[in-house]
Design a protein around this motif. Sequence first.
Motif, PDB file in Angstrom:
ATOM      1  N   GLN A   2       0.835  -1.191   0.000  1.00 38.27           N
ATOM      2  CA  GLN A   2       0.000   0.000   0.000  1.00 38.27           C
ATOM      3  C   GLN A   2       0.873   1.246   0.000  1.00 38.27           C
ATOM      4  O   GLN A   2       1.895   1.296   0.655  1.00 38.27           O
ATOM      5  CB  GLN A   2      -0.902   0.024   1.239  1.00 38.27           C
ATOM      6  N   ARG A   3       0.433   2.225  -0.730  1.00 39.64           N
ATOM      7  CA  ARG A   3       1.159   3.483  -0.767  1.00 39.64           C
ATOM      8  C   ARG A   3       0.201   4.613  -1.105  1.00 39.64           C
ATOM      9  O   ARG A   3      -0.713   4.433  -1.908  1.00 39.64           O
ATOM     10  CB  ARG A   3       2.276   3.451  -1.805  1.00 39.64           C
ATOM     11  N   THR A   5       0.266   8.689  -2.235  1.00 41.71           N
ATOM     12  CA  THR A   5       1.131   9.743  -2.757  1.00 41.71           C
ATOM     13  C   THR A   5       0.368  11.054  -2.848  1.00 41.71           C
ATOM     14  O   THR A   5      -0.705  11.125  -3.444  1.00 41.71           O
ATOM     15  CB  THR A   5       1.653   9.372  -4.165  1.00 41.71           C
ATOM     16  N   TYR A  25      -3.183   6.558  -4.890  1.00 45.16           N
ATOM     17  CA  TYR A  25      -2.900   5.434  -4.013  1.00 45.16           C
ATOM     18  C   TYR A  25      -2.521   4.211  -4.840  1.00 45.16           C
ATOM     19  O   TYR A  25      -2.831   4.127  -6.034  1.00 45.16           O
ATOM     20  CB  TYR A  25      -4.123   5.117  -3.134  1.00 45.16           C
ATOM     21  N   SER A  26      -1.841   3.283  -4.196  1.00 37.26           N
ATOM     22  CA  SER A  26      -1.614   1.980  -4.812  1.00 37.26           C
ATOM     23  C   SER A  26      -2.048   0.934  -3.813  1.00 37.26           C
ATOM     24  O   SER A  26      -1.602   0.920  -2.664  1.00 37.26           O
ATOM     25  CB  SER A  26      -0.143   1.798  -5.198  1.00 37.26           C
ATOM     26  N   TYR A  27      -2.984   0.135  -4.261  1.00 39.41           N
ATOM     27  CA  TYR A  27      -3.514  -0.935  -3.416  1.00 39.41           C
ATOM     28  C   TYR A  27      -4.273  -1.877  -4.307  1.00 39.41           C
ATOM     29  O   TYR A  27      -5.092  -1.449  -5.125  1.00 39.41           O
ATOM     30  CB  TYR A  27      -4.427  -0.364  -2.322  1.00 39.41           C
ATOM     31  N   TYR A  95      -2.312   4.317   6.288  1.00 39.76           N
ATOM     32  CA  TYR A  95      -1.142   4.651   5.484  1.00 39.76           C
ATOM     33  C   TYR A  95      -1.349   6.082   5.008  1.00 39.76           C
ATOM     34  O   TYR A  95      -2.282   6.358   4.250  1.00 39.76           O
ATOM     35  CB  TYR A  95      -1.014   3.716   4.285  1.00 39.76           C
TER      36      TYR A  95
ATOM     37  N   GLN B  44       3.926   7.448  10.423  1.00 41.25           N
ATOM     38  CA  GLN B  44       4.148   6.027  10.172  1.00 41.25           C
ATOM     39  C   GLN B  44       3.537   5.213  11.304  1.00 41.25           C
ATOM     40  O   GLN B  44       3.769   5.502  12.480  1.00 41.25           O
ATOM     41  CB  GLN B  44       5.650   5.730  10.084  1.00 41.25           C
TER      42      GLN B  44
END
Lengths: 106, 115
Positions: A2-3, A5, A25-27, A95, B44
């Motif tokens: 998961q990320r 940006t 996002y990346s998921y 995240y 985080q």
Amino acid sequence: AQRVTQPEKLLSVFKGAPVELKCNYSYSGSPELFWYVQYSRQRLQLLLRHISRESIKGFTADLNKGETSFHLKKPFAQEEDSAMYYCALSRGRLYFGRGTQLTVWP
Amino acid sequence: AAGVIQSPRHLIKEKRETATLKCYPIPRHDTVYWYQQGPGQDPQFLISFYEKMQSDKGSIPDRFSAQQFSDYHSELNMSSLELGDSALYFCASSLTGPHVEDEQFFGPGTRLTVL
């Protein structure tokens, strides 16, 4: 993995101008996305979430799965919108993107 | 309305010392999350607890430990402090478990400075 940006670290607009804060996002699954806001000297607080599809303080955000985006928009920015905005993807834990500092000039 | 309480708000320690950060969730919230935000960094995830059991673990150093007590408050214990541990530590709580769709309510944070 998961990320989230947020490509813009800083964003400045004049009062009354439209504003768009970008979030990608990346998921691989179905994402649960949020926008959190932190006003000066205040704690992080929820602005809106994609599942509720509501408008808060004039802000809206639409989930675009094709573009994997969840951009935050407001047609007419106000000075009180000046704050740090975080896009976040939830898997229970959040995240966060790195945040965008929005400044609305009078 | 009651909010998440964190103590202390500011903490200054020397290298190799220990620190304990406390988090008191909103009443009836049974899930607590800890996040670390270094200078210029995004928050985080460190660790979370649900009903006094660890529910998830992120990038938490082995020097750190945490627990949730019977009254649902949580403590983050940090030992052998390093300069890089200087950060803002957020605690958040949520109602009824670590569900992905639940809003997390954040505390004001504890700013730890390691000299």
